[in-house]
Design a protein around this motif. Structure first.
Motif, PDB file in Angstrom:
ATOM      1  N   ALA A  48       0.872  -1.169   0.000  1.00  0.00           N
ATOM      2  CA  ALA A  48       0.000   0.000   0.000  1.00  0.00           C
ATOM      3  C   ALA A  48       0.913   1.223   0.000  1.00  0.00           C
ATOM      4  CB  ALA A  48      -0.897  -0.001   1.227  1.00  0.00           C
ATOM      5  N   VAL A  49       0.826   2.038  -1.051  1.00  0.00           N
ATOM      6  CA  VAL A  49       1.790   3.113  -1.297  1.00  0.00           C
ATOM      7  C   VAL A  49       1.133   4.475  -1.080  1.00  0.00           C
ATOM      8  CG1 VAL A  49       3.219   4.216  -3.079  1.00  0.00           C
ATOM      9  CG2 VAL A  49       3.102   1.713  -2.917  1.00  0.00           C
ATOM     10  N   LEU A  50       1.894   5.381  -0.498  1.00  0.00           N
ATOM     11  CA  LEU A  50       1.480   6.775  -0.339  1.00  0.00           C
ATOM     12  C   LEU A  50       2.523   7.659  -0.987  1.00  0.00           C
ATOM     13  CD1 LEU A  50      -0.301   9.031   0.893  1.00  0.00           C
ATOM     14  CD2 LEU A  50       1.042   8.791   3.000  1.00  0.00           C
ATOM     15  N   ALA A  71      -2.223   2.864  -4.511  1.00  0.00           N
ATOM     16  CA  ALA A  71      -1.441   4.085  -4.328  1.00  0.00           C
ATOM     17  C   ALA A  71      -2.386   5.239  -4.045  1.00  0.00           C
ATOM     18  CB  ALA A  71      -0.587   4.387  -5.548  1.00  0.00           C
ATOM     19  N   ASP A  72      -2.063   6.016  -3.017  1.00  0.00           N
ATOM     20  CA  ASP A  72      -2.755   7.261  -2.723  1.00  0.00           C
ATOM     21  C   ASP A  72      -1.801   8.400  -3.070  1.00  0.00           C
ATOM     22  OD1 ASP A  72      -5.458   6.838  -1.022  1.00  0.00           O
ATOM     23  OD2 ASP A  72      -4.056   5.194  -0.651  1.00  0.00           O
ATOM     24  N   VAL A 100      -5.934   3.322  -7.453  1.00  0.00           N
ATOM     25  CA  VAL A 100      -5.136   4.543  -7.393  1.00  0.00           C
ATOM     26  C   VAL A 100      -6.088   5.703  -7.122  1.00  0.00           C
ATOM     27  CG1 VAL A 100      -3.526   6.062  -8.580  1.00  0.00           C
ATOM     28  CG2 VAL A 100      -3.471   3.593  -9.034  1.00  0.00           C
ATOM     29  N   THR A 101      -5.827   6.453  -6.054  1.00  0.00           N
ATOM     30  CA  THR A 101      -6.708   7.538  -5.633  1.00  0.00           C
ATOM     31  C   THR A 101      -5.914   8.833  -5.557  1.00  0.00           C
ATOM     32  OG1 THR A 101      -7.969   5.960  -4.294  1.00  0.00           O
ATOM     33  CG2 THR A 101      -8.348   8.303  -3.890  1.00  0.00           C
ATOM     34  N   LEU A 120       4.763   1.661   2.023  1.00  0.00           N
ATOM     35  CA  LEU A 120       5.817   2.353   1.280  1.00  0.00           C
ATOM     36  C   LEU A 120       5.358   3.780   1.030  1.00  0.00           C
ATOM     37  CD1 LEU A 120       8.468   2.405  -0.368  1.00  0.00           C
ATOM     38  CD2 LEU A 120       7.175   1.438  -2.298  1.00  0.00           C
ATOM     39  N   VAL A 121       6.170   4.745   1.460  1.00  0.00           N
ATOM     40  CA  VAL A 121       5.783   6.156   1.362  1.00  0.00           C
ATOM     41  C   VAL A 121       6.900   6.945   0.694  1.00  0.00           C
ATOM     42  CG1 VAL A 121       5.042   8.212   2.625  1.00  0.00           C
ATOM     43  CG2 VAL A 121       4.435   5.939   3.495  1.00  0.00           C
TER      44      VAL A 121
END
Length: 202
Positions: A48-50, A71-72, A100-101, A120-121
């Protein structure tokens, strides 16, 4: 309007629009090195990616192309957010099963609102953002991290090591001329035996 591309993965070579002003896209050379290291450490698959201060969204979209589950993408500037939305629509054709947002928000407001945790950021603030402002963002981010999360902060090399809040430690740093990537980890994970910090130059 400039153009970059997704380097590899399911959407590899897909062109991405880049805002003509107000953002500083991570160079393709730096992205290629960064994502090679992330893949070698198996940190992308199903993550989950930011992507904070997302600019064109290239970092978050590259992660999704390479196997991240979601991904945000957070961007306050209206023009840049519109470019990200355009890029997301293009990538969605190659990755219909990935979420993806795009969030039209400042990084700090997004983090204060609460929500899910991230594996993961990417934190790529403007180089003229002060160390205190970056530290505030990182303090707000810390409660939103999974136990084994990795945070990659891009800063001007001249800025030196970020001023970290309690709960985050430096795992490694890699320099690319005027740019340095700082890899951060939750302090508890580091105490439990995560790899020790290392410094590299390129």
């Amino acid at each position: 309007m400039g153009v970059t591309r997704i380097i590899a993965g399911a959407a590899g070579s897909l062109p991405l629009a880049v805002p003509s002003a107000g953002t500083r896209p991570t160079s393709e050379r730096v992205r290629e090195s960064l994502f090679g290291a992330l893949e070698s450490a198996n940190l992308i698959e199903s993550a989950a990616v930011l992507d904070l201060y997302a600019g064109s969204g290239a970092l978050g979209l590259e992660a999704v192309s390479r196997g991240a589950s979601s991904a945000d993408l957070v961007e306050r500037a209206p023009r840049a957010a519109s470019v990200i939305e355009r890029n997301v629509r293009a990538v969605a054709r190659s990755l219909p099963d990935r979420r993806v947002t795009v969030h039209r928000s400042s990084a700090d407001a997004f983090l204060r609102a609460g929500g899910p945790s991230f594996d993961l950021v990417f934190v790529d603030p403007p180089y003229d953002m002060t160390d205190a402002e970056v530290s505030t963002t990182l303090a707000l981010l810390t409660p939103r991290l999974t136990d084994s999360a990795v945070v990659v902060v891009e800063r001007a090399t001249r800025s030196g090591e970020p001023d970290l809040p309690a709960g985050l430690v430096v795992d490694r740093a890699k320099k690319y001329g005027d740019t340095t990537l700082w890899w951060l980890a939750p302090a508890d994970a580091a105490d439990a035996g995560q790899p020790s910090a290392e410094s590299q130059s390129a």
